[in-house]
Design a protein around this motif. Structure first.
Motif, PDB file in Angstrom:
ATOM      1  N   ILE A  12     -13.575  -2.259  -2.486  1.00 27.64           N
ATOM      2  CA  ILE A  12     -13.021  -2.970  -1.338  1.00 27.64           C
ATOM      3  C   ILE A  12     -13.729  -2.472  -0.084  1.00 27.64           C
ATOM      4  N   LEU A  13     -14.308  -3.413   0.640  1.00 32.76           N
ATOM      5  CA  LEU A  13     -15.058  -3.107   1.855  1.00 32.76           C
ATOM      6  C   LEU A  13     -14.217  -3.419   3.087  1.00 32.76           C
ATOM      7  N   PRO A  14     -14.514  -2.777   4.223  1.00 24.20           N
ATOM      8  CA  PRO A  14     -13.754  -3.079   5.450  1.00 24.20           C
ATOM      9  C   PRO A  14     -13.753  -4.566   5.810  1.00 24.20           C
ATOM     10  N   ASP A  15     -14.849  -5.266   5.536  1.00 20.10           N
ATOM     11  CA  ASP A  15     -14.912  -6.703   5.833  1.00 20.10           C
ATOM     12  C   ASP A  15     -13.989  -7.544   4.952  1.00 20.10           C
ATOM     13  N   ASP A  16     -13.482  -6.967   3.849  1.00 21.11           N
ATOM     14  CA  ASP A  16     -12.558  -7.678   2.967  1.00 21.11           C
ATOM     15  C   ASP A  16     -11.151  -7.765   3.560  1.00 21.11           C
ATOM     16  N   MET A  20      -3.945  -9.217   8.567  1.00 21.43           N
ATOM     17  CA  MET A  20      -2.656  -8.658   8.139  1.00 21.43           C
ATOM     18  C   MET A  20      -2.804  -7.256   7.542  1.00 21.43           C
ATOM     19  N   GLY A  21      -4.033  -6.739   7.500  1.00 22.36           N
ATOM     20  CA  GLY A  21      -4.258  -5.383   7.007  1.00 22.36           C
ATOM     21  C   GLY A  21      -4.443  -5.248   5.513  1.00 22.36           C
ATOM     22  N   HIS A  22      -4.581  -6.372   4.807  1.00 25.55           N
ATOM     23  CA  HIS A  22      -4.859  -6.303   3.366  1.00 25.55           C
ATOM     24  C   HIS A  22      -6.031  -7.209   3.023  1.00 25.55           C
ATOM     25  N   VAL A  23      -6.464  -7.151   1.771  1.00 28.02           N
ATOM     26  CA  VAL A  23      -7.614  -7.946   1.333  1.00 28.02           C
ATOM     27  C   VAL A  23      -7.295  -9.432   1.492  1.00 28.02           C
ATOM     28  N   PRO A  66      -0.552  -7.469  -2.667  1.00 27.26           N
ATOM     29  CA  PRO A  66      -1.758  -7.312  -1.849  1.00 27.26           C
ATOM     30  C   PRO A  66      -2.577  -6.081  -2.261  1.00 27.26           C
ATOM     31  N   ALA A  67      -3.851  -6.104  -1.927  1.00 26.44           N
ATOM     32  CA  ALA A  67      -4.747  -4.953  -2.121  1.00 26.44           C
ATOM     33  C   ALA A  67      -5.150  -4.454  -0.740  1.00 26.44           C
ATOM     34  N   PHE A  68      -5.427  -3.147  -0.662  1.00 29.54           N
ATOM     35  CA  PHE A  68      -5.748  -2.507   0.615  1.00 29.54           C
ATOM     36  C   PHE A  68      -7.070  -1.751   0.511  1.00 29.54           C
ATOM     37  N   LEU A  69      -7.589  -1.345   1.645  1.00 25.37           N
ATOM     38  CA  LEU A  69      -8.925  -0.759   1.743  1.00 25.37           C
ATOM     39  C   LEU A  69      -9.190   0.374   0.766  1.00 25.37           C
ATOM     40  N   VAL A  92      -7.619 -10.953 -14.665  1.00 25.84           N
ATOM     41  CA  VAL A  92      -6.525 -10.238 -14.021  1.00 25.84           C
ATOM     42  C   VAL A  92      -7.150  -9.204 -13.095  1.00 25.84           C
ATOM     43  N   ILE A  93      -6.688  -9.194 -11.858  1.00 25.43           N
ATOM     44  CA  ILE A  93      -7.100  -8.187 -10.876  1.00 25.43           C
ATOM     45  C   ILE A  93      -5.962  -7.170 -10.827  1.00 25.43           C
ATOM     46  N   LYS A  94      -6.301  -5.875 -11.056  1.00 26.06           N
ATOM     47  CA  LYS A  94      -5.260  -4.847 -11.147  1.00 26.06           C
ATOM     48  C   LYS A  94      -5.571  -3.627 -10.288  1.00 26.06           C
ATOM     49  N   ARG A  95      -4.509  -2.983  -9.866  1.00 25.28           N
ATOM     50  CA  ARG A  95      -4.562  -1.659  -9.233  1.00 25.28           C
ATOM     51  C   ARG A  95      -3.672  -0.797 -10.116  1.00 25.28           C
ATOM     52  N   GLY A  96      -4.285   0.067 -10.936  1.00 25.65           N
ATOM     53  CA  GLY A  96      -3.504   0.807 -11.924  1.00 25.65           C
ATOM     54  C   GLY A  96      -2.840  -0.172 -12.870  1.00 25.65           C
ATOM     55  N   GLU A  97      -1.539  -0.045 -13.025  1.00 30.40           N
ATOM     56  CA  GLU A  97      -0.783  -0.972 -13.877  1.00 30.40           C
ATOM     57  C   GLU A  97      -0.272  -2.200 -13.114  1.00 30.40           C
TER      58      GLU A  97
END
Length: 141
Positions: A12-16, A20-23, A66-69, A92-97
């Protein structure tokens, strides 16, 4: 039964990040494209990769979280079916589980010179992508 999942890490890049502060939602589709194309490039024979390209025909996306930086995110895709020049993927896009997004997409394989639809051979589908030999799973030839 579908082919084996294929997974890539997502950076995840800053430009993403949106206002609202998320991707931003649009980035998820870029990630789907990245994982599907890398799946093809990794598993298909070099001559197939060189002679064919992919265009997206349809994406249906369900956003869950949402995903974050600083998140560690992965994209996991499964080739579910091949029908002629079309391939159907579930990603599927995942963050951990935590599931961040689920995407069903349809892609068209094209000849990279003529830009016309091109079928994936039964042999490539079976050997490289683990697609079952049953007719209802492969309708390409």
């Amino acid at each position: 039964m579908s082919a084996k999942p294929f997974t890539i890490p997502i950076r995840i890049l800053p430009d993403d990040i949106d206002f609202m502060g998320h991707v931003n939602n649009s980035r998820y589709l870029n990630w789907v494209q990245d994982v599907v194309l890398q799946h093809w490039q990794k598993l298909a024979p070099a001559e197939e990769v060189a002679s064919k390209a992919w265009v997206a025909l349809k994406h249906e996306i369900t956003y869950r979280r949402p995903a974050f930086l600083d998140d560690e995110v992965i994209a996991e895709t499964v080739l579910e079916k091949i029908a002629g020049a079309r391939s159907f993927y579930n990603t599927v896009i995942k963050r951990g589980e935590d599931v961040l997004a689920e995407v069903q997409s349809m892609w068209c394989c094209i000849d990279s010179k003529t830009l016309r639809p091109a079928r994936i051979s039964r042999d490539v589908a079976e050997r490289c992508f683990g697609m079952p030999k049953k007719q209802e799973r492969f309708t390409g030839e």
